[in-house]
Design an enzyme around this catalytic site. Structure first.
Site, PDB file in Angstrom:
ATOM      1  N   HIS A 149     -11.207 -17.014  33.461  1.00  0.00           N
ATOM      2  CA  HIS A 149     -11.133 -17.618  32.366  1.00  0.00           C
ATOM      3  C   HIS A 149     -11.289 -16.761  31.141  1.00  0.00           C
ATOM      4  O   HIS A 149     -11.580 -16.635  30.094  1.00  0.00           O
ATOM      5  CB  HIS A 149     -11.895 -19.223  31.688  1.00  0.00           C
ATOM      6  CG  HIS A 149     -12.458 -20.266  33.079  1.00  0.00           C
ATOM      7  ND1 HIS A 149     -11.058 -20.862  32.775  1.00  0.00           N
ATOM      8  CD2 HIS A 149     -12.927 -19.940  33.960  1.00  0.00           C
ATOM      9  CE1 HIS A 149     -11.558 -21.191  33.722  1.00  0.00           C
ATOM     10  NE2 HIS A 149     -12.791 -21.443  34.368  1.00  0.00           N
ATOM     11  N   SER A 270       3.140   3.062  15.803  1.00  0.00           N
ATOM     12  CA  SER A 270       3.738   2.090  14.837  1.00  0.00           C
ATOM     13  C   SER A 270       4.217   3.020  13.362  1.00  0.00           C
ATOM     14  O   SER A 270       3.497   4.298  13.705  1.00  0.00           O
ATOM     15  CB  SER A 270       1.667   2.331  14.013  1.00  0.00           C
ATOM     16  OG  SER A 270       2.052   1.112  13.249  1.00  0.00           O
TER      17      SER A 270
END
Length: 443
Positions: A149, A270
């Site tokens: 999870h 970026s």
């Protein structure tokens, strides 16, 4: 598939030149078989082979343009090719395509192309498997935290993570081998598949020469359940690619940073933020997997053709056959390269595992208390209480580690020795069966 995500080896399989070479080979082989039966002159079959081979060897953009020109008038691709071939072969071309129908050429050619594509994909899978095996052994004993999870669970080995992906891709290789076998069929059965104008021996001869087997019942086309199974297999392989890609993406997150895609010298992450090192390869693989899986439903819908045939499948396959195989070929090679160069940070794995104050060892502590005579329900309550005390005070005043909380708990102290707790908190115990698992995976 756009050139950005294409490799020339796979693209060449779906090129017009390769398609026409296969078409000619099918026609020439059929002529040879018919000549052996006495259905056409042996010299004519020899002329068709010799002149056709020469024409295909010299095949150029001008020939491609000529076929396109004929098709613009005839509105039929196979007739356009046969007309072009007749111009090259001469009078003996009257024996070409004798007793055959267009699907005999189209479907058998598609089988050849799909087997060629499968062979290349199998080579790609071998490279992925080799990369995963190498890295799995390299990090066989590299302790990391397992997550369920997306929450810290218990320690595992990073190599074991990779071994699991290796096992999946090994299964995918077996699936692709079966899918290749299923699609490697030939149909030379004439209109509606009855062999009314051609002997089944011709089909068997062509199939044998092309490395195929004769379709048992071809109606007029090869049944599309075969193709559907092939594309379902591609979709499953794509999902395996994405599962590994998603793992890498999560591990590269700034908060995790247990592994990272190789960052090349001069690479930029970026345009606005110079510090960025983004998981662009694994994100790209996730996107490609979506595209490849999108071909599965159209392939399944192609199964339900009308009566002995229609051509509703044709436009679908002209798209999904090249795009699906080209895309998967590119994705597998990208995945192999990414895993070969994946940068792994074992120290960060240990730091992350211990970042919760030791609560990841709660499962073993639960077993220790149960062995000490405490009921499982009481043991669970004791362990959970101490784990939550650790968890909720992380980074706050009064914080104590899980081990410290356990040792201060009167229900634990005096019943479990420090030596026993030492073993419970040792991550190595989680790797004691790893040799057995590796023997199952790698033999």
């Amino acid at each position: 598939m756009v050139p950005r995500y294409s490799r020339p080896q796979m693209t060449a399989i779906w090129s017009p030149a390769n398609r026409y070479r296969i078409w000619f080979e099918i026609e020439a082989l059929a002529c040879e078989a018919m000549a052996q039966q006495g259905a056409m002159p042996v010299e004519s079959a020899k002329t068709i082979r010799e002149k056709g081979d020469a024409a295909m060897a010299a095949f150029s953009d001008a020939d491609l343009a000529r076929i396109d020109e004929i098709e613009a008038e005839t509105r039929h691709d196979v007739i356009a090719f046969l007309t072009w071939l007749a111009e090259k072969v001469g009078p003996d071309s009257r024996f070409v395509h004798l007793g055959m129908t267009s699907s005999d050429v189209l479907d058998t050619c598609l089988s050849v192309q799909m087997t060629q594509a499968a062979d290349l994909l199998l080579e790609d899978l071998d490279r992925v498997l080799e990369a995963l095996k190498t890295r799995a052994y390299e990090h066989k004993l590299t302790v990391t935290i397992g997550r369920s999870h997306a929450i810290h669970a218990e320690p595992t080995s990073f190599g074991l993570k990779l071994a699991g992906h290796y096992a999946e891709f090994a299964r995918n290789k077996e699936r692709l081998l079966q899918a290749r076998k299923e699609i490697a069929v030939c149909a030379i059965s004439g209109a509606v598949g009855t062999y009314a104008h051609i002997d089944p021996a011709v089909e068997e001869y062509v199939a044998d020469k092309l490395g195929l087997v004769a379709e048992s019942v071809s109606t007029q086309v090869i049944p599309r359940d075969r193709h559907a199974a092939f594309f379902c297999t591609l979709g499953v392989i794509a999902s395996g690619i994405e599962r590994l890609a998603v793992e890498v993406r999560h591990l590269q997150r700034s908060e995790v940073r247990e592994a990272e895609e190789f960052f090349h010298k001069g690479q930029k992450g970026s345009s606005a933020m110079p510090h960025k090192r983004n998981p662009v390869l694994s994100e790209n693989l996730t996107g490609l997997a979506r595209l490849i899986r999108s071909h599965v439903v159209p392939a399944l819908e192609n199964v339900a053709l009308w009566h002995e045939r229609d051509i509703s499948h044709s436009s679908v396959e002209r798209n999904i056959c090249p795009d699906g195989t080209i895309g998967l070929d590119f994705a597998l090679i990208r995945l192999a390269g990414m895993m070969e160069k994946l940068v792994i940070y074992p120290d960060q794995m240990i730091a992350n595992m211990e970042s919760l104050g030791g609560v990841v060892h709660s499962g073993e502590v639960l077993l220790v208390l149960a062995r000490a005579g405490i009921s499982r329900e009481d043991a669970y309550r004791i362990v959970q209480r101490n784990a939550m005390e650790t968890w909720t005070k992380l980074g706050k005043p009064g914080f104590s580690t899980f081990r410290e909380n356990l040792e201060a708990d009167p229900e634990v102290s005096g019943r479990v020795s420090a030596e026993v707790l030492d073993r419970a908190f040792d991550p190595a115990q989680h790797l004691k069966q790893i040799d057995r698992i590796y023997s199952r995976v790698f033999g």
